[in-house]
Design a protein around this motif. Structure first.
Motif: not given
Length: 131
Positions: A2-30
């Protein structure tokens, strides 16, 4: 390989998903207060699951359809983010910062997955699977 751009894109996408999970936890009560626990679980799980599915289709299976799907999800995510900004409804503090970083990470991920070397890899992988 896999090219580096695909690997980096995958990592950034996983970071975005992790942040979605963190935001879901932080905003759970609301979210639970506005829509109920069942809707909160379904909505957050569905969003994260769709991003995960699209990312894996693109980065592991070289799916152009997955790339289109991921791009659509990212555009919808960015439109929601920009709407919050335009209405002055973007949360203050840590939640607002994480929301901004999540939107940026998902955008950069899709850009990396659309770079010329990534597109060439998708074509090559399609030819290999046809043979």
């Amino acid at each position: 390989m896999r090219p580096k751009s695909v690997i980096l894109g995958e990592r950034l996408s996983f970071l975005a998903m992790l942040l979605l999970l963190v935001l879901a936890v932080l905003g759970w009560n609301d979210t639970v207060a506005q829509a109920g626990a069942a809707i909160a679980v379904i909505a957050n799980g569905l969003l994260i699951g769709l991003f995960l599915l699209a990312t894996l289709l693109v980065t592991r299976m070289a799916s152009r359809g997955g790339l289109v799907f991921l791009a659509i999800l990212t555009v919808l995510n960015l439109l929601g983010f920009l709407y919050q900004v335009s209405e002055g409804a973007l949360a203050q503090g840590l939640f607002g910062v994480l929301t901004s970083v999540q939107a940026a990470a998902s955008l950069v991920a899709v850009v990396m997955l659309m770079r010329p070397n990534a597109m060439a890899w998708y074509r090559t992988m399609a030819e290999v699977s046809e043979a």
